[in-house]
Structures are given as structure tokens and as C-alpha cells.
Write a protein that holds these residues in place. Structure first.
Motif, short mmCIF file in Angstrom:
data_model
loop_
_atom_site.label_atom_id
_atom_site.label_comp_id
_atom_site.label_asym_id
_atom_site.label_seq_id
_atom_site.Cartn_x
_atom_site.Cartn_y
_atom_site.Cartn_z
N VAL A 38 0.86 -1.18 0.00
CA VAL A 38 0.00 0.00 0.00
C VAL A 38 0.89 1.23 0.00
O VAL A 38 1.71 1.42 0.91
CB VAL A 38 -0.93 0.02 1.23
CG1 VAL A 38 -1.77 1.29 1.24
CG2 VAL A 38 -1.83 -1.22 1.24
N ILE A 39 0.77 2.06 -1.03
CA ILE A 39 1.60 3.26 -1.15
C ILE A 39 0.99 4.38 -0.32
O ILE A 39 -0.19 4.71 -0.45
CB ILE A 39 1.73 3.68 -2.62
CG1 ILE A 39 2.52 2.60 -3.39
CG2 ILE A 39 2.41 5.04 -2.75
CD1 ILE A 39 2.63 2.87 -4.87
N ILE A 40 1.83 4.94 0.56
CA ILE A 40 1.39 5.99 1.48
C ILE A 40 2.34 7.19 1.36
O ILE A 40 3.51 7.09 1.72
CB ILE A 40 1.40 5.49 2.94
CG1 ILE A 40 0.54 4.23 3.08
CG2 ILE A 40 0.92 6.57 3.89
CD1 ILE A 40 0.60 3.59 4.47
N VAL A 80 -0.89 9.28 11.17
CA VAL A 80 -0.18 8.27 11.96
C VAL A 80 -0.76 6.87 11.84
O VAL A 80 -0.03 5.88 11.93
CB VAL A 80 -0.14 8.73 13.44
CG1 VAL A 80 -1.55 8.89 14.01
CG2 VAL A 80 0.66 7.77 14.29
N SER A 81 -2.06 6.72 11.63
CA SER A 81 -2.68 5.40 11.69
C SER A 81 -2.68 4.62 10.38
O SER A 81 -2.90 3.41 10.40
CB SER A 81 -4.13 5.52 12.19
OG SER A 81 -4.17 5.93 13.54
N TYR A 82 -2.44 5.28 9.25
CA TYR A 82 -2.46 4.54 7.98
C TYR A 82 -1.52 3.33 7.97
O TYR A 82 -1.94 2.21 7.67
CB TYR A 82 -2.12 5.45 6.80
CG TYR A 82 -3.11 6.54 6.49
CD1 TYR A 82 -4.49 6.33 6.55
CD2 TYR A 82 -2.67 7.80 6.09
CE1 TYR A 82 -5.38 7.34 6.25
CE2 TYR A 82 -3.55 8.81 5.78
CZ TYR A 82 -4.91 8.59 5.87
OH TYR A 82 -5.79 9.60 5.56
N PRO A 83 -0.23 3.53 8.26
CA PRO A 83 0.67 2.37 8.16
C PRO A 83 0.33 1.26 9.15
O PRO A 83 0.47 0.07 8.83
CB PRO A 83 2.06 2.96 8.43
CG PRO A 83 1.82 4.28 9.06
CD PRO A 83 0.51 4.77 8.56
N GLY A 98 -0.54 -6.35 5.44
CA GLY A 98 -0.01 -5.65 4.27
C GLY A 98 1.31 -4.97 4.58
O GLY A 98 1.78 -4.94 5.71
N LYS A 99 1.91 -4.42 3.53
CA LYS A 99 3.20 -3.74 3.67
C LYS A 99 3.06 -2.28 3.25
O LYS A 99 2.79 -1.99 2.09
CB LYS A 99 4.26 -4.42 2.79
CG LYS A 99 5.62 -3.72 2.83
CD LYS A 99 6.59 -4.36 1.85
CE LYS A 99 7.93 -3.60 1.83
NZ LYS A 99 8.86 -4.17 0.82
N PRO A 100 3.21 -1.35 4.20
CA PRO A 100 3.19 0.06 3.81
C PRO A 100 4.45 0.45 3.05
O PRO A 100 5.55 0.08 3.45
CB PRO A 100 3.10 0.80 5.15
CG PRO A 100 3.58 -0.16 6.18
CD PRO A 100 3.38 -1.54 5.64
N VAL A 101 4.27 1.15 1.94
CA VAL A 101 5.39 1.64 1.14
C VAL A 101 5.33 3.16 1.18
O VAL A 101 4.41 3.78 0.65
CB VAL A 101 5.29 1.15 -0.32
CG1 VAL A 101 6.41 1.75 -1.16
CG2 VAL A 101 5.36 -0.38 -0.36
#
Length: 388
Positions: free
Chosen positions: A118-120, A126-129, A137-140
């Protein structure tokens, strides 16, 4: 044996809540604290909204409603999205939840599988990742730049994409930077996402708080292709000063809405019944509160920007939306946690360390407080910056 699951044990605590709770505790102990950390309007909820909830209580509206929210509220949300945002959703495509935060998590939970990327854009809320990590999932993270007004570019988006990319998160107006994406910027990002079948989570909770020549644009309204990949997130907390009511919603293509409803069926079920009547009154009633609040915050924004530009050893980009400034503190030579600790302990000013948003050389200042608090808080912040 480890008691806590690895998915939860590896989560980071919310530094925004940690700082605000610490400041509240100091204030409860009799200390004078100048709070520039808050993420909620200080105004009370408009009276017509409170009265609608009170009347609902008095009329016995205290039972379960449908999981997705009572139909009159979902119809009103659909009407609002069409009229104000150019988005056509049926009430069946709308899920009312316990705040926009809950809606974000439900959408991510419904759509992101183990190992999906997931591209951020960073700085990020603060809570998205942590939401992405919670579902495997993997935050990018993609580092945006102040010279681009802290906004993700198409080139950066394309460079960050891989075959594992499942979703892009766009927040406009943005927390913590106050950036507002233009229609052209959103269209370019949306068309690229559509070309690769990448889902878009469009968090629009600050839509009513835009200033100057800036205009809020909903990602899903830009084309049918983009609409079919977009989950629109919104709520009542910021625009109607209803943070404690915990009322948000998402609107999405039917398969996604059905999946989110299934999640809520087995977790929270419906939002508080009588609070939904307050939300309905918010949408159907006099909207002048929003206009008045926006004008008030614009005045404060201009005041704070004028002050910050004159303070040495910091840099700042003028925000176009929300009610935050992301202040570049790299010249002070402190980590953001150390800086905010000293600022709170020695100068009694509460601010949020930038590391919470993925940028350790900054802090977030909020102007959703009174002018008196802003003036004294900025006086103290300026003393701190001059001393370092």
C-alpha cells in the motif's frame, strides 16, 4: 509463550494520542499547558445536532439499526455526496461507521491481503501504516517534498509501484501538512492507478476546511474508471465538530461496500442509534456553522503563518487546508521526540513530534484552539527556537 499476536505486538503506539493525553494529565495536575497538538475543533457541536440526538433518545430510538446505518441517514449521505462532491452512490453503497478512522480500517481490512503493498505519501496520518500492518499488508512510504507543497507526484507514484501494489492512500486536505491536491494532480494520480488496477483510498475528512483559492475535489468524481477503484472516506468529526460522537462513513463500489458491511456485521454492528439522528440533522440542517468555522480557522491560519515565518531556525510551507502546520525543525538539531519533550516540559507547549508522521525533522502545530492560546503558545515556541 507469547500472549499477544505478532501482528499486534509489532504495532507502534499513536504518538498523537500519547502527547495529547500527557498534556491533559499535566493540565489536570494544575499546570498551565498551551495545547497546539489537538486534532479536533474546540467549538461545541451545533445545538440543532445535539437536540436531534436528545429528541431521538426521548422518542425511544435506542435500539439496533441496520449494520450499515439507518436508511434515512444513508440516503442523506448519498444526496450530500452527489450535490457537493459530484459522486453518485446508492444508499446501499454507503456504510456508516464509528468514525472515519473506523471506515479507513474497514476498507483496508476488506481489500488488503497478506503481502500486498500500500503506497502511502509521507508525511502521513499516523494510523495509515499501522492499519496496513494489522491486516498483513506492507506500507510503502513515498517521501513528498516541501517544494511540491508536500504532495505526491505522478513520477513518485510510478516509481513506487510494483506488481504487489494493491492500494494508494490519498488524504486531501492532508493531515499533518494541510496540503490540498488540485483536480489536475488528482486526475493524473487516478489515471495512473486505473491503468494498473490499483485501488485508491481517498480520505476526505477535512474537505470543508480549505482556504484561499484552494478547492476540494473528490478523487472518485474524476472518471468512471477512477470511481470504480475508489473508496471515499468521510465523516462528521471535523466539519461539524462532532469528534466525540464517533460517526464516519465510506462510499464504495457495491462489492467493496458489501465486504465492509460483512466486517461490521461481525465486529461493531451499527453505530450508536441516537447519534445517527444527530448526523442526519447535521446534513439536513443549517450549514452556516461550517462556513463560520472555516472563516475562523482561516483567520487563525493566516495569523499562525505570519508568526511562524518570523521565527528563526525553522521553515514552514503555507497550508491550504485542515488546521495544521508541519514545521521543519531540522536546523534545531533535535529529534522530534526530544524537541517536543523539551517544549512541553520546559515551555508548557504541547506539539506533535514529526516522527509520528514519518518525518523526524519536524513537528506538527495545530491552530484549532483560541487566539489567546495560539498567541502565548507561539510566543513560547519562538523563545524555544531562539534558545536553540
Amino acid at each position: 509463550m507469547d500472549i499477544i499476536s505478532s501482528r499486534i505486538a509489532n504495532l507502534s503506539p499513536s504518538l498523537t494520542l500519547k502527547v495529547t493525553n500527557r498534556a491533559k494529565a499535566m493540565k489536570a495536575n494544575g499546570e498551565e499547558i498551551y495545547g497546539l497538538a489537538g486534532g479536533e475543533p474546540e467549538m461545541d457541536t451545533p445545538e440543532l445536532i445535539k437536540q436531534a440526538a436528545i429528541e431521538a433518545l426521548n422518542n425511544g430510538q435506542t435500539k439496533y439499526t441496520p449494520t450499515a446505518g439507518m436508511m434515512p441517514l444513508r440516503e442523506a449521505i448519498a444526496e450530500k455526496l452527489l450535490k457537493e462532491n459530484g459522486l453518485h452512490y446508492e444508499p446501499s453503497q454507503i456504510i456508516v461507521s464509528c468514525g472515519a478512522k473506523h471506515s479507513c480500517f474497514n476498507a483496508i481490512n476488506a481489500l488488503v491481503d497478506e503481502g500486498d503493498e500500500v503506497i502511502i505519501p509521507a508525511p502521513y496520518w499516523v494510523s495509515y501504516p499501522e492499519m496496513v500492518r494489522m491486516v498483513g499488508g506492507k506500507p510503502v512510504f513515498v517521501e513528498t517534498k516541501p517544494e511540491n507543497s508536500w504532495k505526491l507526484t505522478v513520477e513518485q507514484f510510478e516509481e513506487a509501484m510494483t506488481p504487489r501494489t494493491k492500494m494508494l492512500i490519498i488524504n486531501t486536505p492532508t493531515n499533518p501538512t494541510g496540503a490540498v491536491y488540485t483536480e489536475e494532480e488528482l486526475r493524473a494520480l487516478g489515471e495512473l492507478a486505473a491503468s494498473e488496477d490499483i485501488l485508491i483510498l481517498s480520505d476526505e475528512i477535512y474537505e470543508h476546511l480549505v482556504y484561499g483559492n484552494a478547492k476540494h475535489v473528490s478523487m472518485g468524481a474524476l472518471s468512471d474508471e477512477i470511481y470504480n477503484l475508489t473508496v471515499t472516506i468521510n465523516g462528521f468529526s471535523k466539519g461539524y465538530s462532532m469528534t466525540g460522537w464517533r460517526l464516519g462513513y465510506l462510499a464504495a463500489p457495491t462489492p467493496i461496500a458489501k465486504a465492509v458491511q460483512l466486517i461490521q456485521d461481525h465486529t461493531t454492528s451499527n453505530v450508536c442509534s441516537f447519534a445517527q439522528y444527530g448526523a442526519l440533522a447535521a446534513l439536513k440542517g443549517d450549514q452556516s456553522f461550517i462556513t463560520d468555522m472555516r472563516e475562523e480557522y482561516d483567520m487563525r491560519r493566516q495569523y499562525v503563518y505570519g508568526r511562524l515565518k518570523k521565527i528563526p531556525n525553522i521553515k514552514v510551507v503555507e497550508p491550504q487546508g485542515a488546521f495544521y502546520f508541519l514545521v521543519d525543525t531540522s536546523e534545531l538539531g533535535l529529534t522530534s521526540l526530544n524537541l517536543c519533550d523539551k517544549l512541553l516540559e520546559r515551555y508548557k507547549v504541547a506539539a506533535i513530534p514529526g516522527i509520528a508522521f514519518g518525518n523526524d525533522k519536524s513537528l506538527r502545530l495545530s491552530y484549532c484552539t483560541t487566539l489567546d492560546v495560539l498567541k502565548e503558545g507561539l510566543d513560547r515556541f519562538e523563545d524555544f527556537c531562539r534558545a536553540h
